[in-house]
Design an enzyme around this catalytic site. Structure first.
Site, PDB file in Angstrom:
ATOM      1  N   GLN A  18       0.864  -1.299  -0.057  1.00 34.22           N
ATOM      2  CA  GLN A  18       0.385   0.111  -0.430  1.00 34.22           C
ATOM      3  C   GLN A  18       0.993   1.742   0.344  1.00 34.22           C
ATOM      4  O   GLN A  18       1.520   1.296   0.672  1.00 34.22           O
ATOM      5  CB  GLN A  18      -1.300  -0.115   1.395  1.00 34.22           C
ATOM      6  CG  GLN A  18      -1.618   1.214   1.627  1.00 34.22           C
ATOM      7  CD  GLN A  18      -2.598   0.350   2.612  1.00 34.22           C
ATOM      8  OE1 GLN A  18      -2.446   0.047   3.062  1.00 34.22           O
ATOM      9  NE2 GLN A  18      -3.533   2.243   2.856  1.00 34.22           N
ATOM     10  N   SER A 102       4.503  -5.585   3.270  1.00 37.03           N
ATOM     11  CA  SER A 102       3.558  -5.677   3.671  1.00 37.03           C
ATOM     12  C   SER A 102       1.747  -5.982   2.848  1.00 37.03           C
ATOM     13  O   SER A 102       2.347  -7.016   2.553  1.00 37.03           O
ATOM     14  CB  SER A 102       3.407  -5.030   3.611  1.00 37.03           C
ATOM     15  OG  SER A 102       2.171  -3.893   5.511  1.00 37.03           O
ATOM     16  N   LEU A 103       1.316  -5.414   2.627  1.00 33.39           N
ATOM     17  CA  LEU A 103      -0.044  -6.248   1.865  1.00 33.39           C
ATOM     18  C   LEU A 103       0.336  -6.661  -0.146  1.00 33.39           C
ATOM     19  O   LEU A 103      -0.104  -7.659   0.148  1.00 33.39           O
ATOM     20  CB  LEU A 103      -0.530  -4.756   1.285  1.00 33.39           C
ATOM     21  CG  LEU A 103      -1.445  -5.532   0.261  1.00 33.39           C
ATOM     22  CD1 LEU A 103      -2.777  -5.961   0.332  1.00 33.39           C
ATOM     23  CD2 LEU A 103      -1.935  -4.023  -0.966  1.00 33.39           C
ATOM     24  N   ARG A 127      -8.625  -7.066   5.462  1.00 34.03           N
ATOM     25  CA  ARG A 127      -7.930  -6.406   5.845  1.00 34.03           C
ATOM     26  C   ARG A 127      -7.942  -4.942   6.163  1.00 34.03           C
ATOM     27  O   ARG A 127      -8.018  -4.407   7.217  1.00 34.03           O
ATOM     28  CB  ARG A 127      -6.857  -7.033   5.798  1.00 34.03           C
ATOM     29  CG  ARG A 127      -5.415  -6.786   5.524  1.00 34.03           C
ATOM     30  CD  ARG A 127      -4.620  -7.362   5.215  1.00 34.03           C
ATOM     31  NE  ARG A 127      -3.106  -6.955   5.763  1.00 34.03           N
ATOM     32  CZ  ARG A 127      -1.991  -6.177   5.542  1.00 34.03           C
ATOM     33  NH1 ARG A 127      -2.606  -4.791   4.594  1.00 34.03           N
ATOM     34  NH2 ARG A 127      -0.179  -6.150   5.831  1.00 34.03           N
ATOM     35  N   HIS A 207       1.495  -1.939  11.691  1.00 39.24           N
ATOM     36  CA  HIS A 207       2.259  -2.492  11.784  1.00 39.24           C
ATOM     37  C   HIS A 207       3.268  -2.042  13.226  1.00 39.24           C
ATOM     38  O   HIS A 207       4.099  -2.056  13.212  1.00 39.24           O
ATOM     39  CB  HIS A 207       3.503  -2.408  10.393  1.00 39.24           C
ATOM     40  CG  HIS A 207       3.693  -2.759   8.992  1.00 39.24           C
ATOM     41  ND1 HIS A 207       3.157  -4.907   9.169  1.00 39.24           N
ATOM     42  CD2 HIS A 207       2.777  -2.612   8.190  1.00 39.24           C
ATOM     43  CE1 HIS A 207       1.984  -5.103   7.954  1.00 39.24           C
ATOM     44  NE2 HIS A 207       2.649  -3.689   8.004  1.00 39.24           N
ATOM     45  N   GLN A 256       1.216  -9.916  11.304  1.00 40.67           N
ATOM     46  CA  GLN A 256       1.948  -9.394  10.111  1.00 40.67           C
ATOM     47  C   GLN A 256       1.284  -7.878  10.464  1.00 40.67           C
ATOM     48  O   GLN A 256       1.397  -6.665  10.277  1.00 40.67           O
ATOM     49  CB  GLN A 256       1.829  -9.285   8.841  1.00 40.67           C
ATOM     50  CG  GLN A 256       2.647  -8.832   7.911  1.00 40.67           C
ATOM     51  CD  GLN A 256       1.929  -8.200   6.557  1.00 40.67           C
ATOM     52  OE1 GLN A 256       0.764  -8.018   6.829  1.00 40.67           O
ATOM     53  NE2 GLN A 256       2.540  -8.549   5.817  1.00 40.67           N
TER      54      GLN A 256
END
Length: 320
Positions: A18, A102-103, A127, A207, A256
């Site tokens: 993202q 991440s994503l 999410r 995060h 995560q």
């Protein structure tokens, strides 16, 4: 690649997260590759709204909301992957690893054959929804600290109730926290020796422990999803280690949400195996910049537009 067409190059897939989204992403791929159009059409049907129009026409403010940008990035990246797979240059690469920031980890799991696109899209929509909800309840920000020692960043974080969220590359640490805390942290970080502090274009303190409510809600969705052992070695963000056990992959996806991502360490792990070619598949060139800072010897090829694919082929765009 012409006369070397039979020589395969060892490579790793890397997928952006993202923040790399932009209005117009994927449109030229959709117009030229039926495989990419199919991905966008499938996403529209699954999500029951016009994600394709949002990606192609915006507005940027709507595209950048967590709720929308997460499924949009996944869809645009998988569309780019499918277009690339349909091009003549795809067969030149021997893909040794799949990983995402991440994503982008969800895209990497789809590419590795661990999870279906349909299941991944459903999860990242949830999410994004849960992360946005957590951000509304506890508004926060993320700041990228450049040129400051990690120990100094950690020390400063403690004083302001902030947390390290991403270890992306040498000299760059991303910090998460409540809005007021991050703003105070940013102003003091410059006084403490940071070269620059940049606020990221995201809508929450990702995060970090402030995302624990989102993690707890997402757990039930991830638990229900069928995850297969990867066909391509997959490296996890949470522990920067190759993962083959579906149960461990699920556990790391849950962790995560409110744990820091270890991107630099993940790339170093792959580079140590001798892989020097990285295919950044999806919108933007964020990862290319990070990898050049991790190890200037690494070569990153971007695959996010028709021009990218065409320049790799040397023979124009293929719509086969």
């Amino acid at each position: 690649m012409g006369s070397d067409s039979n020589r395969m190059v060892d490579a790793a897939f890397i997928f952006p997260g993202q923040g790399a989204q932009y209005v117009g992403m994927g449109k030229d791929l959709c117009d030229n590759f039926p495989q990419a159009k199919e991905v966008f059409d499938k996403a529209n049907a699954i999500l029951k709204f016009d994600l394709k129009k949002l990606c192609f026409e915006g507005p940027q403010s709507d595209l950048s909301t967590t709720y929308n940008s997460q499924p949009a990035m996944l869809t645009a990246s998988i569309a780019a992957l499918k277009a690339f797979e349909a091009s003549p240059s795809y067969s030149q690469f021997n893909v040794k690893f799949s990983l995402g920031l991440s994503l982008g980890e969800y895209t990497a799991l789809v590419a590795a054959g661990c999870i279906s696109f349909e299941d991944a899209l459903g999860i990242v929509r949830k999410r994004g929804e849960y992360m946005e909800d957590a951000s509304r309840k506890t508004p926060g920000k993320m700041a990228c600290v450049i040129g400051m020692d990690i120990k100094a960043v950690e020390e400063l974080c403690k004083g302001f109730g902030c947390e390290i969220a991403n270890l992306n590359c040498p000299g760059q640490v991303v910090v998460s926290g409540k809005t007021g805390n991050i703003e105070l942290f940013a102003s003091l970080a410059k006084d403490k020796g940071a070269r620059r502090v940049l606020m990221l274009d995201v809508s929450g303190p990702f995060h970090s422990s402030l995302m624990t409510p989102a993690r707890d809600k997402l757990k039930s969705h991830i638990d229900k999803v069928n995850i297969q052992p990867p066909k391509i070695p997959f490296v996890s963000n949470v522990d920067a280690a190759p993962q083959t056990d579906p149960a461990k992959i699920k556990e790391n996806l849950i962790r995560q949400v409110n744990s820091k991502t270890m991107w630099e360490e993940s790339i170093r792990l792959v580079a140590q195996t001798g892989v020097t070619t990285y295919l950044e598949i999806g919108p933007g060139q964020v990862l290319k910049g990070l990898l050049k800072k991790i190890d200037p010897r690494l070569e990153v090829m971007n695959i996010g537009t028709c021009q990218d694919i065409s320049s790799m082929c040397g023979t124009g765009v293929s719509t086969a």
